[in-house]
Design a protein around this motif. Structure first.
Motif, PDB file in Angstrom:
ATOM      1  N   PHE A   3      -1.551   4.309  20.620  1.00  0.00           N
ATOM      2  CA  PHE A   3      -1.279   5.173  19.477  1.00  0.00           C
ATOM      3  C   PHE A   3      -0.337   6.315  19.873  1.00  0.00           C
ATOM      4  N   ALA A   4      -0.482   6.807  21.097  1.00  0.00           N
ATOM      5  CA  ALA A   4       0.411   7.869  21.588  1.00  0.00           C
ATOM      6  C   ALA A   4       1.848   7.360  21.720  1.00  0.00           C
ATOM      7  N   MET A  22       0.750   3.189   7.528  1.00  0.00           N
ATOM      8  CA  MET A  22       0.686   3.277   8.988  1.00  0.00           C
ATOM      9  C   MET A  22      -0.727   3.000   9.493  1.00  0.00           C
ATOM     10  N   LEU A  23      -1.710   3.586   8.853  1.00  0.00           N
ATOM     11  CA  LEU A  23      -3.086   3.384   9.304  1.00  0.00           C
ATOM     12  C   LEU A  23      -3.488   1.915   9.222  1.00  0.00           C
ATOM     13  N   LEU A  55       0.830  -1.207   0.000  1.00  0.00           N
ATOM     14  CA  LEU A  55       0.000   0.000   0.000  1.00  0.00           C
ATOM     15  C   LEU A  55       0.865   1.258   0.000  1.00  0.00           C
ATOM     16  N   ASP A  56       1.848   1.306   0.870  1.00  0.00           N
ATOM     17  CA  ASP A  56       2.773   2.434   0.976  1.00  0.00           C
ATOM     18  C   ASP A  56       3.443   2.691  -0.369  1.00  0.00           C
ATOM     19  N   TRP A  57       3.981   1.652  -0.978  1.00  0.00           N
ATOM     20  CA  TRP A  57       4.706   1.786  -2.238  1.00  0.00           C
ATOM     21  C   TRP A  57       3.786   2.227  -3.372  1.00  0.00           C
ATOM     22  N   LEU A  58       2.571   1.646  -3.435  1.00  0.00           N
ATOM     23  CA  LEU A  58       1.629   2.032  -4.491  1.00  0.00           C
ATOM     24  C   LEU A  58       1.239   3.501  -4.385  1.00  0.00           C
ATOM     25  N   VAL A  59       0.977   3.968  -3.188  1.00  0.00           N
ATOM     26  CA  VAL A  59       0.643   5.388  -2.991  1.00  0.00           C
ATOM     27  C   VAL A  59       1.832   6.253  -3.381  1.00  0.00           C
TER      28      VAL A  59
END
Length: 128
Positions: free
Chosen positions: A73-74, A47-48, A20-24
């Motif tokens: 998440f923090a 990340m999400l 996903l990261d790479w495609l975006v």
């Protein structure tokens, strides 16, 4: 949880995240977005997906209960920011030295190198 089970799940989820990261990243930079913002946008998308899946599957407790929430998440966000800075600097360096298409090829290698550090940080800091 066993290190082997967590490591295996982390790899599978990490590959989905990376895809996903790479495609975006490739789509945005091919459309003319500069490399640094394109890399950050790709990492946000990954990340999400990764935070949610790792909290639900990889680092779930022994009874299978998810480990998500604002507290985790923090703890996650500062670590993710540091890894994103490192990723962006390395991918940008590849772009400046070799060109955009080599930056596209370098991104999975950069993310794979950061994955080992990320796993340890997630296991012992975020999802403890």
């Amino acid at each position: 949880m066993s290190l082997l089970r967590q490591g295996s799940a982390y790899i599978v989820i990490g590959l989905l995240q990376l895809l996903l990261d790479w495609l975006v990243f490739v789509a945005l930079t091919a459309a003319g977005v500069p490399v640094a913002p394109g890399n950050i946008a790709g990492r946000v998308a990954g990340m999400l997906l990764g935070f949610w899946l790792n909290g639900r599957i990889t680092f779930a407790d022994a009874q299978g209960r998810q480990r998500l929430g604002w507290r985790r998440f923090a703890r996650f966000l500062p670590l993710w920011l540091l890894l994103t800075i490192a990723s962006t600097l390395l991918v940008s360096a590849a772009h400046h030295a070799l060109g955009l298409q080599y930056a596209w090829l370098a991104k999975p290698l950069v993310e794979a190198a950061l994955a080992g550090v990320s796993f340890l940080l997630m296991r012992y800091v975020v999802y403890r």
